[in-house]
Design a protein around this motif. Structure first.
Motif, PDB file in Angstrom:
ATOM      1  N   ALA A 199      12.205 -20.933  98.600  1.00 14.06           N
ATOM      2  CA  ALA A 199      11.612 -19.612  98.382  1.00 14.06           C
ATOM      3  C   ALA A 199      10.416 -19.410  99.303  1.00 14.06           C
ATOM      4  CB  ALA A 199      11.197 -19.451  96.922  1.00 14.06           C
ATOM      5  N   TYR A 200       9.599 -20.456  99.445  1.00 14.72           N
ATOM      6  CA  TYR A 200       8.470 -20.404 100.375  1.00 14.72           C
ATOM      7  C   TYR A 200       8.983 -20.131 101.787  1.00 14.72           C
ATOM      8  CZ  TYR A 200       4.603 -22.152 103.268  1.00 14.72           C
ATOM      9  OH  TYR A 200       3.614 -22.279 104.210  1.00 14.72           O
ATOM     10  N   GLY A 201      10.032 -20.850 102.181  1.00  9.32           N
ATOM     11  CA  GLY A 201      10.601 -20.656 103.515  1.00  9.32           C
ATOM     12  C   GLY A 201      11.092 -19.236 103.730  1.00  9.32           C
ATOM     13  N   MET A 202      11.732 -18.669 102.721  1.00  6.86           N
ATOM     14  CA  MET A 202      12.248 -17.307 102.861  1.00  6.86           C
ATOM     15  C   MET A 202      11.114 -16.290 102.946  1.00  6.86           C
ATOM     16  SD  MET A 202      15.514 -17.632 103.116  1.00  6.86           S
ATOM     17  CE  MET A 202      16.144 -15.967 102.844  1.00  6.86           C
ATOM     18  N   ARG A 203      10.047 -16.520 102.200  1.00  7.09           N
ATOM     19  CA  ARG A 203       8.891 -15.609 102.308  1.00  7.09           C
ATOM     20  C   ARG A 203       8.263 -15.690 103.695  1.00  7.09           C
ATOM     21  NH1 ARG A 203       7.876 -17.303  96.796  1.00  7.09           N
ATOM     22  NH2 ARG A 203       6.525 -18.969  97.584  1.00  7.09           N
ATOM     23  N   LYS A 204       8.156 -16.905 104.237  1.00  7.54           N
ATOM     24  CA  LYS A 204       7.627 -17.068 105.591  1.00  7.54           C
ATOM     25  C   LYS A 204       8.543 -16.392 106.606  1.00  7.54           C
ATOM     26  CE  LYS A 204       4.609 -19.680 106.796  1.00  7.54           C
ATOM     27  NZ  LYS A 204       3.179 -19.514 107.119  1.00  7.54           N
ATOM     28  N   LEU A 205       9.835 -16.519 106.405  1.00  5.74           N
ATOM     29  CA  LEU A 205      10.802 -15.892 107.299  1.00  5.74           C
ATOM     30  C   LEU A 205      10.632 -14.375 107.293  1.00  5.74           C
ATOM     31  CD1 LEU A 205      13.344 -16.417 109.111  1.00  5.74           C
ATOM     32  CD2 LEU A 205      14.716 -16.063 107.042  1.00  5.74           C
ATOM     33  N   ALA A 206      10.452 -13.797 106.121  1.00  7.76           N
ATOM     34  CA  ALA A 206      10.246 -12.356 106.014  1.00  7.76           C
ATOM     35  C   ALA A 206       8.981 -11.931 106.736  1.00  7.76           C
ATOM     36  CB  ALA A 206      10.191 -11.941 104.539  1.00  7.76           C
ATOM     37  N   ALA A 207       7.910 -12.717 106.565  1.00  3.46           N
ATOM     38  CA  ALA A 207       6.643 -12.370 107.207  1.00  3.46           C
ATOM     39  C   ALA A 207       6.735 -12.464 108.722  1.00  3.46           C
ATOM     40  CB  ALA A 207       5.538 -13.286 106.691  1.00  3.46           C
ATOM     41  N   LEU A 208       7.436 -13.475 109.218  1.00  7.92           N
ATOM     42  CA  LEU A 208       7.486 -13.716 110.658  1.00  7.92           C
ATOM     43  C   LEU A 208       8.508 -12.842 111.384  1.00  7.92           C
ATOM     44  CD1 LEU A 208       7.102 -17.585 110.445  1.00  7.92           C
ATOM     45  CD2 LEU A 208       5.477 -16.033 111.524  1.00  7.92           C
ATOM     46  N   THR A 209       9.537 -12.398 110.673  1.00 11.22           N
ATOM     47  CA  THR A 209      10.550 -11.539 111.302  1.00 11.22           C
ATOM     48  C   THR A 209      10.324 -10.057 111.031  1.00 11.22           C
ATOM     49  OG1 THR A 209      12.045 -11.652 109.388  1.00 11.22           O
ATOM     50  CG2 THR A 209      12.315 -13.345 111.108  1.00 11.22           C
ATOM     51  N   GLY A 210       9.548  -9.752 109.989  1.00 11.11           N
ATOM     52  CA  GLY A 210       9.353  -8.356 109.600  1.00 11.11           C
ATOM     53  C   GLY A 210      10.521  -7.786 108.827  1.00 11.11           C
ATOM     54  N   ILE A 211      11.477  -8.628 108.434  1.00  7.41           N
ATOM     55  CA  ILE A 211      12.639  -8.182 107.665  1.00  7.41           C
ATOM     56  C   ILE A 211      12.369  -8.433 106.184  1.00  7.41           C
ATOM     57  CG2 ILE A 211      15.111  -8.518 107.236  1.00  7.41           C
ATOM     58  CD1 ILE A 211      15.358  -9.475 110.142  1.00  7.41           C
ATOM     59  N   PRO A 212      12.362  -7.384 105.354  1.00  8.66           N
ATOM     60  CA  PRO A 212      12.082  -7.575 103.924  1.00  8.66           C
ATOM     61  C   PRO A 212      13.126  -8.469 103.257  1.00  8.66           C
ATOM     62  CG  PRO A 212      11.932  -5.250 104.540  1.00  8.66           C
ATOM     63  CD  PRO A 212      12.552  -5.962 105.699  1.00  8.66           C
TER      64      PRO A 212
END
Length: 259
Positions: A199-212
């Motif tokens: 879940a942490y990884g997915m939140r970081k992914l959203a922040a870094l890609t700009g994809i909600p």
């Protein structure tokens, strides 16, 4: 299977996957069919792979088998080894580490001591293995009951119900309440820093890609409450459960034309 069936009716702008038993058999290379599907998917949307293995495992299983993939395709591939505690992106012909949430020496020593002690108490410490049972992956301690190089058939037969891993996970979690302990692959238990999971990884992914997160789709085989994919589901990311790589391939055959 339609997008509406798997992602609450929304067309995903990024598709994320577990690796072992989702994209490939445990610790095994991608089948050519899956490699072709991943390249076709990369031509349409960014793709993330988030799993318990190290970068070297991702390279052996996935990257080395994406024959002919262009730099443009690889630039759309996000790699999150050790359950999202590390993150790599592709540029200039190589893979750049964006972050790594490494365990401290104290956290590692306590995790290693606990998992060995509890595995022996529960009768889960095997003497006939294919490689080391315990592995320090920097940001993750991993227990692999039969060793990292165990054959798929042996690993599948070791704990078909998941009861052994669940018992070990519960025992270790009680010893190290400040750390995250999750059932991983077919024979593994993973230990990371508290709150540093998929879940942490997915939140970081959203922040870094700009994809909600709502615009992502996660595909995994361990979305049950005891599995290490479950934090992604609990986070609210649209998910699709699979039972193996052939199940994933069939799902992608239907999904890709809709993107």
């Amino acid at each position: 299977m339609t997008i509406a069936d798997s992602a609450a009716g929304r067309t995903p702008k990024l598709v994320a996957f577990d690796l072992d038993d989702t994209l490939a058999p445990s610790k095994s290379p991608l089948d050519p069919r899956m490699a072709d599907l991943l390249r076709r998917l990369l031509d349409r949307v960014p793709v993330c792979i988030i799993s318990g293995g190290q970068l070297g495992q991702f390279t052996m299983q996935v990257i080395d088998n994406l024959t002919g993939a262009s730099d443009q395709e690889l630039s759309r591939l996000h790699l999150m080894p050790t359950c999202g505690t590390q993150y790599y992106t592709h540029s200039s012909g190589g893979w750049d580490q964006i972050y790594a949430e490494d365990l401290t020496d104290d956290e590692k020593s306590r995790a290693l001591a606990s998992v060995e002690k509890r595995a022996k108490e529960l009768g889960l410490w095997e003497t006939d293995t294919w490689g080391p049972i315990l592995e320090d992956r920097g940001s993750q301690i991993t227990f692999s009951a039969l060793g990292q190089q165990a054959p798929v058939a042996a690993k599948s037969a070791w704990d078909p119900t998941g009861a052994k891993k669940s018992a070990l996970r519960d025992a270790v979690a009680a010893d190290v309440p400040d750390l995250e302990v999750r059932s991983g692959g077919s024979t593994s238990v993973d230990i990371t820093r508290k709150g540093i999971d998929k879940a942490y990884g997915m939140r970081k992914l959203a922040a870094l890609t700009g994809i909600p997160l709502d615009d992502m789709l996660f595909v995994g085989d361990r979305l049950d409450p005891d599995g290490n994919d479950y934090p992604v589901k609990a986070l609210g990311v649209p998910c699709h459960a699979v039972t193996g790589w052939t199940d994933t391939a069939e799902f992608l055959e239907g999904l890709i034309p809709q993107l």
